[in-house]
Design an enzyme around this catalytic site. Structure first.
Site, PDB file in Angstrom:
ATOM      1  N   PHE A 170     -50.340 -45.407  -2.879  1.00 17.26           N
ATOM      2  CA  PHE A 170     -50.289 -46.338  -4.012  1.00 17.26           C
ATOM      3  C   PHE A 170     -51.001 -45.801  -5.249  1.00 17.26           C
ATOM      4  CE2 PHE A 170     -50.334 -49.032  -0.091  1.00 17.26           C
ATOM      5  CZ  PHE A 170     -48.997 -49.391  -0.117  1.00 17.26           C
ATOM      6  N   GLU A 229     -53.898 -39.881  -5.316  1.00 19.75           N
ATOM      7  CA  GLU A 229     -53.401 -38.899  -6.268  1.00 19.75           C
ATOM      8  C   GLU A 229     -54.527 -37.946  -6.641  1.00 19.75           C
ATOM      9  OE1 GLU A 229     -50.917 -40.854  -9.207  1.00 19.75           O
ATOM     10  OE2 GLU A 229     -50.996 -39.044 -10.435  1.00 19.75           O
ATOM     11  N   ARG A 287     -50.008 -44.407 -20.574  1.00 15.52           N
ATOM     12  CA  ARG A 287     -48.857 -45.148 -20.062  1.00 15.52           C
ATOM     13  C   ARG A 287     -48.976 -46.636 -20.402  1.00 15.52           C
ATOM     14  NH1 ARG A 287     -44.325 -44.796 -16.455  1.00 15.52           N
ATOM     15  NH2 ARG A 287     -44.528 -42.546 -16.467  1.00 15.52           N
ATOM     16  N   ARG A 300     -50.094 -47.815  -8.536  1.00 14.16           N
ATOM     17  CA  ARG A 300     -48.690 -48.242  -8.722  1.00 14.16           C
ATOM     18  C   ARG A 300     -48.428 -48.871 -10.094  1.00 14.16           C
ATOM     19  NH1 ARG A 300     -45.788 -50.935  -3.490  1.00 14.16           N
ATOM     20  NH2 ARG A 300     -43.731 -50.033  -3.793  1.00 14.16           N
ATOM     21  N   PHE A 307     -49.459 -47.290 -12.884  1.00 19.34           N
ATOM     22  CA  PHE A 307     -50.215 -46.291 -13.632  1.00 19.34           C
ATOM     23  C   PHE A 307     -50.510 -46.744 -15.068  1.00 19.34           C
ATOM     24  CE2 PHE A 307     -51.008 -41.950 -15.263  1.00 19.34           C
ATOM     25  CZ  PHE A 307     -51.643 -41.365 -14.185  1.00 19.34           C
ATOM     26  N   GLU A 310     -42.416 -47.776  -8.348  1.00 16.94           N
ATOM     27  CA  GLU A 310     -43.377 -48.618  -9.071  1.00 16.94           C
ATOM     28  C   GLU A 310     -42.767 -49.834  -9.792  1.00 16.94           C
ATOM     29  OE1 GLU A 310     -44.554 -44.860 -10.925  1.00 16.94           O
ATOM     30  OE2 GLU A 310     -46.569 -45.673 -10.963  1.00 16.94           O
TER      31      GLU A 310
END
Ligand code: MTE
Ligand code: MOS
Length: 742
Positions: A227, A231, A309, A341, A343, A688
């Site tokens: 999720f 990362e 984002r 999820r 981002f 996502e």
């Protein structure tokens, strides 16, 4: 064609029988493993005055205490060089200051308790508002601008302003962070790790150990959920395991307990936003001036790209001709907040959805009508300058939800119910999603694959993506079988490893299938090209003939997304390959005495292009939606203001959505006639975008709360909209009602 067939997840049977192996399951199959336990600091911010590991060695079973003195390379767990693996300054409550390795986890725990550490407490900032007041920021200030926001606001007929705050979210993947490292006779390091980004894990392990990338191999079998939380967060734990293995010559396992994972690893960023918005006489958005501040925690990791984002999604599905969006990352003494999820997209979009939800009653326009009136149309571009392709899909999905969800009839029913029911009120809201697909950072939009065809015609594929439950491997098997024209049973998939496919990007930004799928397809096509003209009645016969004729039966595939560019300084460009669209309508019922509520019905239409794997996509839509509902309504992270301790450390205090929070009726459809040209087999990303469909639940709760007040009541709803928050929203609406009638 095998793509497009509804197949179960490739490991579904293994998952439900418990046979699927996750990283930590390998410990039982490995000899002489040492177990690692952290020493966690009990301060939000402090200097380490003295650290004495000696007493730990008196604990039976303790083999080694790892401290900063042991690091042969760079003492840093991140890519921004602001994340010391062994800190000299504690930056958040729970920060690991050193690690104890022992024959058993229990011995390691006792050893960690025996380590003596003296701290000198320092002033700390835990609350985002305090950080803003103190101007405690990190990283770059971002500015996204289009048009002329001041002129737009001056020309607007209606101008409103407000503040919007939203909480973060704990990933709560079922499998906590896990790594198992060993060193072979030549000093080659092998780390099995639950990571979404094996290449970056490899790079961090190498720099901590002072080695090169070719000295380190990272493998990820599968993850029990990532999720976004795997990362960047796994790197430091992988480095601890690798360092321990190097120093002791024995395999070392790091597997966080739930409490360690929750108190040490980053979460979704909470955000604070201020806004001024202008509408024309018809309720069309003319200008939005907004400042977003994210709570980054103690270090940057992915906070800047997440913020970027967020800014690129403040428009959601709406055309706003004049926009100014400023973004900052606050530094607080908390875990380092990270990818989750969406981002940052969800946080950016929540701002405009909050604006529309609050302004609709003030404009005297129904919220659904206000939203629809502002949809993007053909020829319009986002505030960062990217033309919005296929905006008619927003309208199409909206129509489909309106019809299949019988919204006209049900809206009348809700009104009638509310009329007759003084203490329980219902709300029915419909919201759109437009979500950009690709990494903003253009270089990440590349992928590799390795496809091997053996003499007997069986096929083994490797690709750079990782499996975290999202069904990427299922789709890759389907793509390979479809491209080669062989049955699915002929194709097998090998675990993701950095020595098979190098220099991979994180499996993230929902782009795993677009990127790796195209790379797998490329490799398969190369092989097919070489097989062209080779005689044989069957695949097996042709392959065998090709081998005898000395034709290469394996290929490395590669893909990079064309047409992308992004100028991070100017915040302009074409960062996304395409937009994924979706629409959801949700109906809720709120109890006026307690604020508790149920989600009665949800209807979703999601644009996934031509679905590669409809069952997998359905699961992604349902799972994403429910995870979004969790973020927006249930999950409430609380930090103790006195010492910065995370008070919600377990499932007993941190409420996750479960089966009982599933909507009573949950209809999910995939948008039809939605081929996405230029993407693998016409498909679109799905990982996502559905999370943000959960805004429909939040907006339905807002409307139900408003129904306790007089017509035209604008409701401010906290996020998460827990029953308590909804109760206070209902109370405020009722107070308006009293003053209005009185
Ligand atoms: N689905 C499951 N079951 N588990 C996960 O961890 N992660 C999500 C999404 N769906 C996740 C998931 C996130 S954050 C992303 S970015 C995508 O899957 C990543 O995979 P993809 O690029 O293959 O869609
Ligand atoms: Mo997903 S937040 O891009 O890992």
């Amino acid at each position: 064609m095998i793509v497009g067939t509804p197949l179960p997840h490739e490991s579904a049977a293994l998952h439900v029988t418990g046979a699927a192996l996750f990283t930590d399951d390998l410990v039982g199959r490995t000899r002489d493993v040492l177990h690692a336990h952290p020493v966690q600091a009990p301060h939000a911010h402090a200097r380490i005055v003295r650290l004495d590991p000696a007493p730990a060695y008196d604990v039976p079973g303790v083999v080694r205490v790892l401290t900063g003195d042991d690091v042969p390379g760079v003492n840093d767990a991140g890519v921004r060089h602001d994340e010391p693996l062994f800190p000299t300054e504690v930056m958040f409550h729970g920060h690991a200051v050193c690690w104890v390795l022992a024959e058993s986890l229990e011995a390691a725990r006792l050893g960690a308790a025996a380590v003596e550490v003296d701290y000198e407490p320092l002033p700390s900032i835990v609350d985002l508002r305090d950080a803003i007041a103190a101007e405690s920021y990190q990283g770059n200030r971002l500015l996204l601008e289009s048009g002329d926001v001041e002129a737009g606001l001056d020309a607007a007929v209606h101008v409103f302003e407000g503040e919007t705050e939203m909480a973060g979210q704990e990933h709560f993947y079922l499998e906590t962070q896990a790594s198992l490292a060993h060193v072979d006779e030549s000093g080659q390091i092998f780390v099995q790790c639950s990571t979404q980004h094996p290449t970056e894990t490899q790079e961090i392990v190498a720099h901590v150990l002072g080695l090169h990338s070719h000295d380190v191999t990272v493998q990820c079998l599968r993850m029990g959920g990532g999720f976004g939380g795997k990362e960047m967060q796994p790197h430091g734990y992988a480095a601890i395991a690798a360092l321990g293995a190097t120093l002791t010559g024995r395999p070392v396992r790091v597997r966080l307990t739930r409490a360690q994972d929750v108190t040490m690893t980053g979460k979704r960023h909470g955000f604070h936003a201020t806004w001024r918005v202008g509408f024309d006489a018809d309720g069309r958005l003319v200008a939005l001036d907004t400042a977003l501040t994210s709570d980054g925690g103690w270090s940057l990791d992915l906070s800047e790209p997440v913020l970027s984002r967020a800014l690129c999604h403040v428009d959601n599905a709406y055309w706003i001709p004049n926009v100014r969006a400023v973004g900052r990352v606050a530094r607080t003494n908390k875990t380092s907040q990270t990818a989750f999820r969406g981002f940052g997209g969800p946080q950016g979009m929540l701002v405009v959805e909050d604006v529309l939800g609050r302004c609709a009653p003030l404009l005297g326009i129904a919220a659904d009508e206000l939203r629809r009136r502002n949809f993007y149309a053909d020829g319009q571009a986002t505030p960062y300058g990217q033309p919005v392709r296929h905006p008619e899909r927003i309208e199409r999905a909206w129509q489909q939800v309106t019809e299949s969800g019988e919204l006209a009839r049900r809206t009348a029913e809700v009104a009638a119910f509310n009329e007759a029911s003084p203490h329980r009120k219902r709300g029915l809201a419909i919201t759109p999603v437009k979500f950009g697909i690709s990494f903003n950072f253009t270089s990440f939009n590349q992928a590799g694959a390795l496809v091997l065809v053996y003499k007997d015609g069986s096929v083994l594929i490797n690709h750079g993506g990782t499996e975290m439950g999202q069904g990427l491997h299922t789709k890759m098997l389907q793509v390979a079988a479809s491209t080669l024209g062989v049955p699915l049973a002929k194709v097998r998939l090998a675990p993701t490893r950095t020595d098979k496919v190098p220099n991979t990007s994180a499996t993230a930004a929902s782009s795993g299938t677009d990127l790796n799928g195209a790379a797998v397809k490329d490799a398969c096509e190369q092989i097919l090209e070489r097989l062209a003209g080779v005689p044989g009645d069957t695949w097996e016969a042709r392959v065998h003939r090709a081998y005898l004729d000395r034709i290469q039966l394996f290929a490395a595939g590669y893909y990079k997304t064309d047409g992308l560019h992004w100028d991070p300084g100017a915040m302009r460009g074409n960062p996304f390959k395409y937009f994924a669209y979706g629409v959801a309508a949700s109906e809720v019922e709120v109890d006026g005495f307690t604020g508790s509520y149920v989600v009665r019905r949800v209807d979703v239409v999601q644009d996934v292009g031509d679905s590669l794997s409809p069952l997998v996509d359905l699961g992604q839509v349902e799972g994403g939606f429910v995870q979004g509902v969790g973020w927006l309504t249930l999950e409430d992270l609380r930090w103790d203001g006195r010492d910065g301790r995370l008070a919600t450390q377990s499932a007993s205090t941190y409420k996750l959505p479960s089966l009982s929070e599933m909507p009573e009726v949950f209809n999910v459809a995939l948008l039809e006639d939605a081929t996405e040209t230029g993407a693998v087999y016409g498909s679109k990303a799905v990982g996502e975008p559905p999370l943000m469909l959960a805004f429909s639940v939040r907006e339905a709760l807002r409307q139900a709360a408003a129904a306790f007040g007089p017509p035209g009541t604008s409701v401010e709803l906290a996020s998460p909209a827990t029953p308590e928050a909804v109760f206070w929203a209902v109370e405020r609406a009722r107070e308006r009602s009293l003053s209005w009638t009185g």
